[in-house]
Design an enzyme around this catalytic site. Sequence first.
Site, mmCIF file in Angstrom:
data_model
loop_
_atom_site.group_PDB
_atom_site.id
_atom_site.type_symbol
_atom_site.label_atom_id
_atom_site.label_comp_id
_atom_site.label_asym_id
_atom_site.label_seq_id
_atom_site.Cartn_x
_atom_site.Cartn_y
_atom_site.Cartn_z
ATOM 1 N N GLU A 97 0.870 -1.175 0.000
ATOM 2 C CA GLU A 97 0.000 0.000 0.000
ATOM 3 C C GLU A 97 0.905 1.223 0.000
ATOM 4 O O GLU A 97 1.998 1.169 0.564
ATOM 5 C CB GLU A 97 -0.903 0.024 1.238
ATOM 6 C CG GLU A 97 -1.995 -1.022 1.208
ATOM 7 C CD GLU A 97 -3.005 -0.840 2.327
ATOM 8 O OE1 GLU A 97 -2.922 0.182 3.044
ATOM 9 O OE2 GLU A 97 -3.878 -1.698 2.484
ATOM 10 N N CYS A 123 -1.811 -12.420 -15.719
ATOM 11 C CA CYS A 123 -1.661 -11.973 -17.103
ATOM 12 C C CYS A 123 -2.905 -11.265 -17.639
ATOM 13 O O CYS A 123 -2.857 -10.658 -18.707
ATOM 14 C CB CYS A 123 -1.343 -13.161 -18.006
ATOM 15 S SG CYS A 123 0.121 -14.076 -17.495
#
Length: 277
Positions: A97, A123
């Site tokens: 974060e 992907c």
Amino acid sequence: MNYRNVCLESLGYTLPDEVVSSEEIEARLAPLYRRLRLPEGRLVLMTGIRERRFWAPGTMPSQISVASARRAIEECGIGLDRIGAIVHASVCRDYLEPATSCVVHDRLGLPSDCVVYDCSNACLGFLNGMIQIANMIELGQIEAGLVVASEGSRELVETTIARLNADESFTRETVKPAMASLTIGSASAAAVLVDRRISQTDNRLLGAVARADTSAVGLCQSGRDESVGGKMQPLMNTDAEQLMAAGVALAAVTFGRFVDELAWSVDDINRTCCHQV
């Protein structure tokens, strides 16, 4: 999913300068190759991949994403104030974060009412991001959106090499799941999608379909998520043969749904782009 009001307006990309050949990778794997008596040229023979690229050590995904995003934005010529959403869609990220999209948003100087978030889905993340932006445009929530992703492979390849050389329990059979990791490369891409009303290209995004076979989830997996900033040492195990078989089977079903959804025939399609192999 069908779209009437969405255009894929522009693309931008960035490639690393450092090129690493498969021969170089095998040279670094000399201890493993000697121990298992593996023939040189195995990587190219198995995969067809002769080289991959790496970013310079210490490169952050956001740094490259900003460059690719700027190219895409300059290519389409719209003002930054018209971009209503940004999705950072790569596996690689700056931190656990905050979202990497926040860093890119700040450095690009995008407006404060822009929707900002990450979408990480292996992907598929970039395509997921495109569809999410397209949905927002089709609903009239925004008139333009940006998807960007920057993947780095140096850490994965180098960690894999170190593991294969150090662990003398590997055999010719058990080394196979690690080999796919040695083919991974680094690159970055960005796309700007816009409402058709402001498009200069009328390069329409017509539709999409989604279909999942999550029973194959164990065929390609990393280690547990133990993100520790720049010290992350990822590893992957891939059953390449079974993954290909499962992927082709799912692709055949999905393609059938796709042509039905768009009311196309196979003869309407003059070009396809396939992910990886």
